[in-house]
Design an enzyme around this catalytic site. Structure first.
Site, PDB file in Angstrom:
ATOM      1  N   ARG B 296       0.927  -1.052  -0.124  1.00  0.00           N
ATOM      2  CA  ARG B 296       0.034   0.019  -0.007  1.00  0.00           C
ATOM      3  C   ARG B 296       1.042   1.267   0.012  1.00  0.00           C
ATOM      4  O   ARG B 296       1.386   1.672   1.047  1.00  0.00           O
ATOM      5  CB  ARG B 296      -0.671  -0.106   1.228  1.00  0.00           C
ATOM      6  N   HIS B 300      -3.580   4.753   4.944  1.00  0.00           N
ATOM      7  CA  HIS B 300      -4.847   3.988   4.755  1.00  0.00           C
ATOM      8  C   HIS B 300      -5.780   4.663   3.981  1.00  0.00           C
ATOM      9  O   HIS B 300      -6.543   4.255   3.224  1.00  0.00           O
ATOM     10  CB  HIS B 300      -5.112   3.559   6.183  1.00  0.00           C
ATOM     11  N   TYR B 309       4.190   4.718  11.305  1.00  0.00           N
ATOM     12  CA  TYR B 309       4.663   3.612  11.587  1.00  0.00           C
ATOM     13  C   TYR B 309       5.317   3.029  10.492  1.00  0.00           C
ATOM     14  O   TYR B 309       5.819   1.739  10.845  1.00  0.00           O
ATOM     15  CB  TYR B 309       3.011   2.629  11.640  1.00  0.00           C
TER      16      TYR B 309
END
Lengths: 370, 410
Positions: B296, B300, B309
């Site tokens: 990805r 998100h 993160y």
């Protein structure tokens, strides 16, 4: 609708209720020639078989519903009659059962699935709340989910924990679900056929303590009535029934509490008090008209349910009746419900379940003038 | 509608057919049932990140896990969809930044998976996508603006699932896998040859419905392909916190189905693996699990901050494996793609972007009465009452506004 109900289970521990029911049943047997004594289990089983005969897209599946015929034998003989394609056992996974039924309903089937016990349906809660209830709305009606989720529910059978929950409030609170619960043998047949015919998903709550109760019914007659009604587009969805007419106060009950309410009315009659008993039948949609008409007439009401009272179907009924009948009420509406405790162990359930005496106490409390 | 009679009769019921089918499938490839179920030792990769076709011996294949190179037409169709998909992702992210859309979970970097998921299916097959699979939904033929309705905010889903046989984009993780199983089961009972592709991500494989769906599909021996896009993160949680299995594809073995791993940024390998999976499923070999190893590239959603993160260096590493550039190089080197074709492809992508901009900038009028109209097929008296109450409220608002403006006009 027949007001007479008998039950083989005396687990509610109320002898006077049982006696009253037995007497009523004997009277009914004497006057009925055509009708036969039929259990609620048999009526449900017949309804499933008739629906499967009528429509090849009707499928039955769940846990132990195949060769065994269900732990309560409601699906008895269906696999033998219709084959493993139409009535079959699934892996032991409730979310899987409901989720697969959703897909089958999307693809042209009418699944009728069994959750083995009330509390065993909880793993399927996400599928029920997030998909079964919402699919029609989120697709603006492009996807219909004509499926029935049968749930044997409530107590009174001396069951161990996780086998006796009254879970109807969870479903009634979920927008997009219809919630039916029969209290008589004839209604069990009639309402299950109508639930299967419905293009909306129906939570079909079966009072398990009434499975072996018997009424005098003519299944052939019910079958033809159903065909005629279906042809005419008629359904009893959203229609409560006056299970026993009366004039002094209204007892509002559904499912497993209806026979108890009838027994209470019988006992009250002996004391000269005429109680009307309303059988709600379909919790969603709720029949405000019939319930309110009764309370306006009598001016007094007691709502009876096995489920915990707090934030429940019974509290909703009280609120609705109060909103509609306030000026006709001679006393505050009373409730007789289960206590707000986890369902008790078998030897304690008689203290929990609404019984005739507790109902009569509530009736006595309705501010009578004499 | 009739249910096909050529299924096992009740008196012949046994667990044997599933085992037979597995060994039959294995026999087809001359390997053991175990080797049929186990993924190949390495992921299948046909075109490397630099756009070079790998020699057959280095594609990760092994006996029983060989994959023929897809045809040129399929590859060109895939390239066009890749370019369109990339443009769709970037256009939608821009529309979110401009405040024209509430949110968009982008599949930027995962376009090869999106495109292959749509192209491997035939017209009568079904796809069950997640919220991140808008590009796959469009590649399947759903109108782009209708597909984006969920994020535009005027309704939950903007297309009719039956029209293109695409389930609504599902938010509750893996719940749609069971719907895929049900659709396949219904089709099988009617003797139809429908294959169903069920999509989910790596995080979703931790959900209970993942297990239930794979197990149901295997037990009922249904033609379902479970297509996991392992993009390495479930919002912020890395794959290592979801599973310590050798790979997600290995999970297939526990259900008695075949699994395979494939480079999720190599559309050539994806098509090769998925095409074979669809063929096997249609021939009656039961369900399959395909794990696509992808990434990805963006957060998100726009509401997420991925710098909290993961390292930029990791993102950069994956940028070098981009699925669109890789395919462009490969097809150019093959002589299939030239400037003319490229510019026509870009035009098509731009046309879809324009369609999205126009469609999503449009202020679509909402009808408050729709709140009640679709809850049930047969409405309840209570909803009729509530609908009338809202109508009355709105009528009173409108009349007080009218009288207000008349006052102001005096």
């Amino acid at each position: 609708m027949s007001p007479t109900v008998t039950t083989s289970s005396e687990a509610n521990g109320n002898v006077s209720a049982a006696t009253a029911r037995a007497a009523a049943s004997a009277a009914a047997t004497a006057e009925a020639a055509g009708p036969q004594p039929v259990t609620m289990a048999k009526a449900l089983n017949t309804a499933l078989a008739d629906a499967m005969h009528a429509d090849p897209s009707v499928l039955v599946f769940g846990e132990d519903v195949g060769m065994l015929g269900g732990v309560f034998r409601i699906t008895d003989g269906l696999t033998a009659t219709f084959g493993e394609q139409r009535c079959f056992d699934t892996p032991l996974a409730e979310s899987g059962i409901v989720g697969m039924a959703v897909g089958m309903a999307i693809n042209g089937m009418r699944p009728v699935i069994e959750m083995q016990f009330d509390a065993f349906a909880y793993p399927a809660f996400e599928q029920i709340v997030s998909h079964v209830a919402k699919m029609h709305n989120r697709t603006k009606g492009a996807v219909k989910l004509p499926m029935v989720i049968r749930v044997p529910y409530a107590g009174g059978i001396g069951g161990v924990e996780h086998h006796c929950d009254s879970s109807e409030s969870y479903y009634a609170h979920t927008a997009g679900l219809k919630v039916f619960t029969p209290a008589t043998v004839a209604d069990a047949y009639r309402m299950l056929r109508e639930a299967i015919d419905s293009d909306d998903p129906v939570m079909f709550m079966e009072p398990k303590k009434l499975y072996w109760s018997k009424d005098q019914v003519d299944l052939d007659e019910l079958r033809s009535q159903h065909s005629a009604n279906a042809k005419a587009g008629k359904s009893s969805e959203g229609r409560a029934a006056v299970a026993r007419p009366g004039t002094d106060a209204t007892l509002i009950a559904y499912g497993p509490s209806v026979p108890t309410a009838l027994a209470a009315a019988e006992a009250a009659a002996a004391e000269g008090r005429s109680l009307e008993v309303i059988d709600v039948r379909t919790i969603v949609p709720f029949d405000d008209e019939t319930v309110s008409a009764s309370v306006r007439k009598t001016g007094r009401a007691v709502v009876i349910a096995e489920a915990h009272g707090f934030a429940s179907v019974s509290s909703e009924i009280v609120a609705r009746v109060q909103e509609r009948c306030f000026h006709h009420l001679a006393a505050p509406i009373r409730r007789v419900t289960g206590f707000d405790i986890p369902y008790p162990a078998p030897k304690l359930e008689k203290y929990y379940l609404p019984g005739v005496d507790r109902i009569l106490d509530a009736v006595d409390d309705l501010q009578w003038e004499n | 509608m009739t249910i096909s009679a050529d299924h096992t009769a009740p008196d012949q019921a046994s667990k044997a057919p599933v085992e037979d089918a597995l060994s039959e499938a294995a026999k087809k490839f001359g390997i053991t049932a175990e080797d049929y179920m186990l993924p190949a030792r390495h992921q299948i990769q046909m075109v490397d990140p630099d756009g070079r076709l790998k020699p057959e011996g280095e594609q990760g294949t092994e006996p029983g896990h060989e994959y023929p190179l897809p045809g040129d037409d399929e590859l060109m169709a895939a390239y066009e969809q890749l370019v369109v998909g990339r443009r769709v992702n970037d256009q939608n992210s821009a529309l979110v930044r401009q405040g024209r859309m509430a949110v968009y979970p982008s599949s930027h970097g995962q376009e090869a998976c999106q495109v292959a998921a749509a192209l491997c299916l035939s017209e009568g097959d079904w796809m069950f996508p997640t919220y991140r699979d808008a590009v796959a939904v469009m590649a399947r033929g759903v109108d782009p603006v209708q597909a984006m309705t969920i994020f535009r905010g005027d309704w939950h889903s903007g297309f009719d699932p039956h029209e293109h046989k695409v389930g609504i984009q599902c938010t509750p993780l893996t719940t749609q896998l069971l719907h895929a199983v049900g659709v396949a089961h219904a089709a099988k009972l009617r003797g139809e040859s429908t294959v169903v592709l069920a999509m989910c991500g790596d995080g979703a494989t931790s959900e209970g419905d993942f297990h239930e769906a794979l197990n149901f599909a295997a037990v009922f021996h249904l033609p379902v392909i479970f297509f996991v896009q392992n993009n390495k993160y479930a919002i912020s949680v890395p794959l290592s916190h979801q599973s310590v299995a050798p790979s997600l594809a290995h999970k297939a073995v526990g259900y008695g189905m075949a699994g395979e791993r494939v480079d999720g940024n190599d559309v050539v390998a994806l098509l090769a693996v998925l095409d074979r999976a669809v063929k096997l499923a249609r021939e009656g070999s039961g369900p399959l699990l395909v794990e696509a190893n992808t990434y990805r590239m963006q957060a998100h959603t726009n509401a997420d901050d991925d710098t909290r993160y993961r390292e930029n260096s990791e993102v950069a590493e994956w940028r070098a494996k981009d699925p669109v550039n890789r395919m462009r190089t490969y097809l150019t080197d093959r002589g299939l793609l030239d400037d003319d074709v490229e510019s026509r492809t870009l035009e098509k992508a731009e046309a879809v972007a324009t369609q999205l901009r126009d469609g999503l900038s449009e202020d679509v009028p909402v009808d408050p009465q729709e709140l009640f109209r679709h809850v049930f097929a047969k409405p309840t008296p209570q909803l009729k009452e509530q609908s009338a109450m809202l109508a009355d409220e709105l009528a009173r608002d409108a009349s007080s506004q009218n009288s207000g403006s008349q006052e102001a006009g005096k």
